[in-house]
Write an enzyme that holds these catalytic residues in place. Sequence first.
Site, short mmCIF file in Angstrom:
data_model
loop_
_atom_site.label_atom_id
_atom_site.label_comp_id
_atom_site.label_asym_id
_atom_site.label_seq_id
_atom_site.Cartn_x
_atom_site.Cartn_y
_atom_site.Cartn_z
N TRP A 50 0.41 -13.57 -8.20
CA TRP A 50 0.04 -12.41 -7.36
C TRP A 50 0.48 -11.11 -8.01
CZ3 TRP A 50 -3.74 -13.78 -4.64
CH2 TRP A 50 -3.81 -15.05 -4.08
N ASP A 103 4.91 -6.14 -2.28
CA ASP A 103 3.96 -7.05 -1.63
C ASP A 103 4.81 -8.06 -0.86
OD1 ASP A 103 2.27 -9.12 -0.93
OD2 ASP A 103 1.45 -9.43 -2.95
N LYS A 158 0.30 -15.20 7.07
CA LYS A 158 1.37 -16.18 6.91
C LYS A 158 2.36 -16.08 8.07
CE LYS A 158 0.26 -15.51 2.18
NZ LYS A 158 -0.50 -16.68 1.87
N1 PMP Z 1 0.20 -11.66 -2.39
C1 PMP Z 1 0.85 -12.79 -2.06
C2 PMP Z 1 2.33 -12.88 -2.28
C3 PMP Z 1 0.13 -13.86 -1.51
O1 PMP Z 1 0.77 -14.99 -1.17
C4 PMP Z 1 -1.26 -13.73 -1.30
C5 PMP Z 1 -2.09 -14.81 -0.65
N2 PMP Z 1 -1.64 -16.07 -0.71
C6 PMP Z 1 -1.88 -12.54 -1.68
C7 PMP Z 1 -1.12 -11.52 -2.20
C8 PMP Z 1 -3.35 -12.35 -1.50
O2 PMP Z 1 -3.58 -12.07 -0.19
P1 PMP Z 1 -5.01 -11.90 0.46
O3 PMP Z 1 -5.64 -13.24 0.47
O4 PMP Z 1 -4.68 -11.36 1.80
O5 PMP Z 1 -5.78 -10.93 -0.38
#
Ligand code: PMP
Length: 356
Positions: A99, A166, A190
């Site tokens: 991520w 994030d 989450k």
């Molecule tokens: N950042 C983290 C730490 C994540 O765990 C995730 C999704 N698992 C995301 C970003 C991406 O999120 P989204 O699907 O809401 O774009």
Amino acid sequence: MKKHNFYAGPSILPQYTVDKTIEAIREYEGTGLSLLEISHRSKEFDQTMADAANLFKDLLSVPSGYSVIFVGGGASTQFFHVPYNLLQTKAAYLDTGAWSFKAIKEAKLFGEVDVTASSADKNYTYIPKDFTIPQDVDYFHITSNNTIRGTEILKDYDSPVPLVADMSSDIFSRPVDVSKYGLIYGGAQKNLAPAGVTFVVVREDILGKVDRPLPTMVDYRTHIKKGSLFNTPPVVSIYSALQTMKWLKNLGGVEAMEKMNIEKSNMLYEEIERNKLFRCTVPDPADRSRMNVTFLMKDEYQELTSAFLAFASERGMVGIKGHRDAGGFRASLYNALPLESVQALVSCMKEFEAKN
Ligand code: PMP
């Protein structure tokens, strides 16, 4: 059979949130209409929106000078909204997993990116320690919890530049000193709500400093000014988020959550360490995530991986297969997961050990 929901996201929510959302879908707060049908500009929804932002601030003790907004697009959209709004010449990023890596890729579209430290050399199984946050950058970006690899930054860094985090997968899991951050964002799917809504907490004085023109929807100031109602927000997810926050407040807030999360994650990590079949993916206990516990079969028992998944599935465990990039197992222990589910997984691991 009762299911134990270890999915990484979307994931388990409090039963309270599910029930309240169902009720509101049947009839929204005495309006004679379903939550699915009401105008986001109705006075009843206005109240929900205001309550959600206020409770968010209350739970995390967000200081004055900060705004909380709810937008669409997921955390992935924030990967480019952040640099769009904040990156004038150079930003620094901590690379701790897939991520972060994706966030770095987007930031490079807007300016120079300094990857201050990375744990890519060891498959992202640790949090880098020996680094200094540069002073000549517009902001420093971290991913506080690495959902795929199971590492977590459990402290709030002191940063000489605005700290951006994030917190998609650990928001509300512990108290956070928001005053140390310039911006915090995350997808809600989450620890907070069903998919659809993204939260952003931003210190207002870091905005408006870039030269480039910002599309209206990208500019955080649009959503701050309009109380997250510039365009149609994800009404249902915001309603559910408010219910989760009420549930959280009722249980004692983020301090109480942290206590429970320590207890739950310790219980599982202790079993992984004790059990002859398994090992932790993250060697240093200080780097281990309380939200996503990743583990593997020891090398000599590798061939038992799929047998264990089948064994656990027969006992009601859902979602413990590791992410495709990481392999092995991942049990996500978000706020709403009861201790009883961790106990059930631990018993299942003991039983499997006895059979093998
Ligand atoms: N950042 C983290 C730490 C994540 O765990 C995730 C999704 N698992 C995301 C970003 C991406 O999120 P989204 O699907 O809401 O774009």
